[in-house]
Enzyme design. Structure first.
Site, PDB file in Angstrom:
ATOM      1  CD  GLU A  17       7.287  12.931   8.461  1.00 41.92           C
ATOM      2  OE1 GLU A  17       6.497  12.055   8.056  1.00 41.92           O
ATOM      3  OE2 GLU A  17       7.377  13.268   9.649  1.00 41.92           O
ATOM      4  CE  LYS A  45      12.592  13.183  16.633  1.00 43.72           C
ATOM      5  NZ  LYS A  45      14.072  13.157  16.713  1.00 43.72           N
ATOM      6  CG  ASP A  77       4.303  12.174  18.283  1.00 45.54           C
ATOM      7  OD1 ASP A  77       3.494  12.520  19.161  1.00 45.54           O
ATOM      8  OD2 ASP A  77       4.633  12.918  17.334  1.00 45.54           O
ATOM      9  CG  ASP A 121      -0.908   6.278   2.636  1.00 38.61           C
ATOM     10  OD1 ASP A 121      -0.322   7.138   1.950  1.00 38.61           O
ATOM     11  OD2 ASP A 121      -2.154   6.234   2.754  1.00 38.61           O
ATOM     12  CE  LYS A 122       1.266   0.523   7.898  1.00 36.47           C
ATOM     13  NZ  LYS A 122       2.076   1.536   8.489  1.00 36.47           N
ATOM     14  CD  GLU A 135      13.078  18.187  10.322  1.00 32.32           C
ATOM     15  OE1 GLU A 135      12.703  18.670   9.229  1.00 32.32           O
ATOM     16  OE2 GLU A 135      12.353  17.470  11.032  1.00 32.32           O
ATOM     17  CE  LYS A 163      -7.517   0.460   1.977  1.00 30.17           C
ATOM     18  NZ  LYS A 163      -8.122   1.791   1.692  1.00 30.17           N
ATOM     19  NE  ARG A 201      -1.681   9.726   2.819  1.00 31.50           N
ATOM     20  CZ  ARG A 201      -1.681  10.248   1.593  1.00 31.50           C
ATOM     21  NH1 ARG A 201      -1.991  11.531   1.429  1.00 31.50           N
ATOM     22  NH2 ARG A 201      -1.369   9.523   0.555  1.00 31.50           N
ATOM     23  CE  LYS A 202      -4.229   3.608   4.721  1.00 30.62           C
ATOM     24  NZ  LYS A 202      -4.335   5.031   4.311  1.00 30.62           N
ATOM     25  CG  PHE A 228      -6.602  -3.837  -6.708  1.00 25.24           C
ATOM     26  CD1 PHE A 228      -5.863  -2.719  -7.078  1.00 25.24           C
ATOM     27  CD2 PHE A 228      -6.567  -4.207  -5.371  1.00 25.24           C
ATOM     28  CE1 PHE A 228      -5.107  -2.008  -6.166  1.00 25.24           C
ATOM     29  CE2 PHE A 228      -5.815  -3.512  -4.437  1.00 25.24           C
ATOM     30  CZ  PHE A 228      -5.082  -2.414  -4.835  1.00 25.24           C
ATOM     31  CG  HIS A 265      -1.896   1.098   1.264  1.00 20.27           C
ATOM     32  ND1 HIS A 265      -1.546   2.379   1.646  1.00 20.27           N
ATOM     33  CD2 HIS A 265      -3.208   1.137   0.959  1.00 20.27           C
ATOM     34  CE1 HIS A 265      -2.614   3.156   1.577  1.00 20.27           C
ATOM     35  NE2 HIS A 265      -3.635   2.422   1.152  1.00 20.27           N
ATOM     36  CE  LYS A 320       6.690  11.582  14.222  1.00 18.69           C
ATOM     37  NZ  LYS A 320       5.416  11.932  14.861  1.00 18.69           N
ATOM     38  CG  ASP A 339      -4.449   5.543  -4.796  1.00 16.34           C
ATOM     39  OD1 ASP A 339      -5.244   6.428  -5.144  1.00 16.34           O
ATOM     40  OD2 ASP A 339      -4.708   4.323  -4.840  1.00 16.34           O
ATOM     41  CB  ALA A 340       0.182  10.400  -3.751  1.00 17.06           C
TER      42      ALA A 340
END
Length: 414
Positions: free
Chosen positions: A59, A293, A295, A33-34, A72, A185, A268-269, A254, A31, A289, A262-263
């Site tokens: 990123e 961090k 997060d 994003d993954k 960074e 998916k 995003r997941k 598919f 995918h 990260k 898709d970008a």
């Protein structure tokens, strides 16, 4: 059990009192994003191999064969970013034009600078590990539930959705289903029953899979093979009945997937990464990260705390929240909600006291306790950060909790 016609309009049945339907989804390593999550964590791992104290906020984004990493990064030795990106794309399964994308034919741009000195000075410069502050402000959550097992302590909808995508990857890599491509998916909906604060899974209501495939496989073969070799291999038979719906590639074709279709973008997941919608999310993504961090590291620790509480039999399910200010070591707040399932006449206030007596939420302590400076993160970036009993995932192995005292301590940690 029979497959429902894909063209039928589904009319929802009326559920008994205290029953409800809940759905969770997952995505595969191909995918878009993954894929970006895996690239960001591959960069992180490469940095930590060279320098365990590296500071990384990486990123990634992708569209077609164009890839960019940006962020960074401060470390003691340079790394080969282009090689890392290509290897991550290859590992995800994009090994040639016949799979929709060729890792050898991608265009990579790197836009990376060092960590801002102001952040470094606030967080770790001239500080001991115990004094290390949070890398940013924010709030993080952890969740655990014994609704169906005593080991993963994960929501069943989310666990099954993740395992379906993982099974598709296994079938593709083993070439048992050689026509599969990397993107996929899944979505699992389960009928639950509420008993007080407990939730009990009763049956799988529906299973949805969309799997990228070669152009020469027929829809009938694809649906039959995925049903038999993926769905029935993953979903426990006791949760399937004649009413369970199987929806395999409802779009039928598919062929084009991954970043060509898709970008993709890191982070995003975040619901796929965590609890499939069963718990709140503070909003901060994990991948790319380093553990300074919070997060990432504090979210892992909240999971560790939640799982330890449920594993100890102190509650049936629980949500743990922590919040921080940048540069400060001690958290601003810790919150515990057992949904009324605390055992032995205890309250959530009692559970909070137990947490404060047994766990230290300072960022440096979290890193030390969970051994988070290891290059282990690319493995987390597909199929979920939680609920997988992987040896490197230290946060998945509960701590033995002492709970002889029920009153809140006067100091945060003892």
């Amino acid at each position: 059990m029979s497959l429902k016609k894909y063209e039928d309009y589904y009319v929802e049945e009326v559920l008994p009192k205290d029953h409800f339907l809940f759905a969770s989804e997952s995505v595969g390593e191909g995918h878009p994003d993954k894929l970006c999550d895996q690239i960001s964590d591959a960069v992180l791992d490469a940095c930590l191999k060279e320098d365990p104290n590296a500071k990384v906020a990486c990123e990634s984004t992708a569209k077609g064969n164009k890839f960019m990493i940006l962020g960074e990064i401060t470390l003691s030795k340079p790394i080969n970013y282009e090689e890392i990106v290509r290897n991550a794309v290859k590992a995800a399964g994009f090994v040639g034009k016949e799979k929709g994308l060729d890792y050898k034919d991608i265009d990579i741009r790197v836009v990376v600078e060092r960590q801002a000195p102001e952040i470094a000075n606030a967080v770790h410069v001239k500080k001991t590990e115990e004094e290390q502050g949070a890398g940013d402000q924010g709030l993080m959550f952890g969740y655990a539930s014994n609704e169906w097992d005593k080991e993963t302590l994960m929501p069943l909808t989310h666990y099954l959705a993740g395992r379906l995508c993982e099974r598709l990857s296994e079938m593709r890599n083993s070439k048992e289903l050689s026509w599969l491509r990397p993107d996929c998916k899944s979505q699992v909906t389960i009928e639950y029953k509420k008993e007080g604060g407990k939730v009990i899974p009763l049956r799988v209501h529906s299973i949805l899979i969309s799997a990228q495939h070669d152009p020469d496989v027929t829809v009938d073969i694809l649906r039959r093979e995925i049903t038999e070799k993926v769905i029935k291999a993953v979903i426990p038979e006791k949760y399937l009945d004649e009413r369970t719906s199987f929806l395999v590639n409802p779009s039928k074709s598919f062929v084009t997937g991954g970043p060509v279709a898709d970008a993709g973008l890191t982070g995003r997941k975040i619901i796929v990464d965590t609890y499939g919608g069963w718990a709140p999310h503070g909003g901060g993504a994990f991948s790319g990260k380093d553990p300074s961090k919070v997060d990432r590291s504090a979210a892992y620790y909240c999971r560790y705390v939640a799982k330890s509480l449920v594993h100890a039999g102190l509650c049936d399910r629980v949500l743990v929240q922590v919040s921080y200010a940048i540069g400060m070591a001690d958290p601003l707040s810790i919150y515990v909600d057992s949904y009324g399932t605390a055992s032995g006449g205890r309250t959530d206030t009692d559970l909070l006291g137990i947490v404060k007596r047994n766990f230290n939420f300072r960022p440096g302590e979290i890193i030390r306790q969970l051994d988070l400076k290891r290059p282990i993160y690319q493995k987390t970036a597909a199929y979920g950060h939680f609920g997988r009993m992987v040896p490197e995932f230290t946060w998945e192995y509960p701590k033995a909790v002492s709970y002889t005292h029920l009153t809140l301590p006067t100091t945060p940690y003892v």
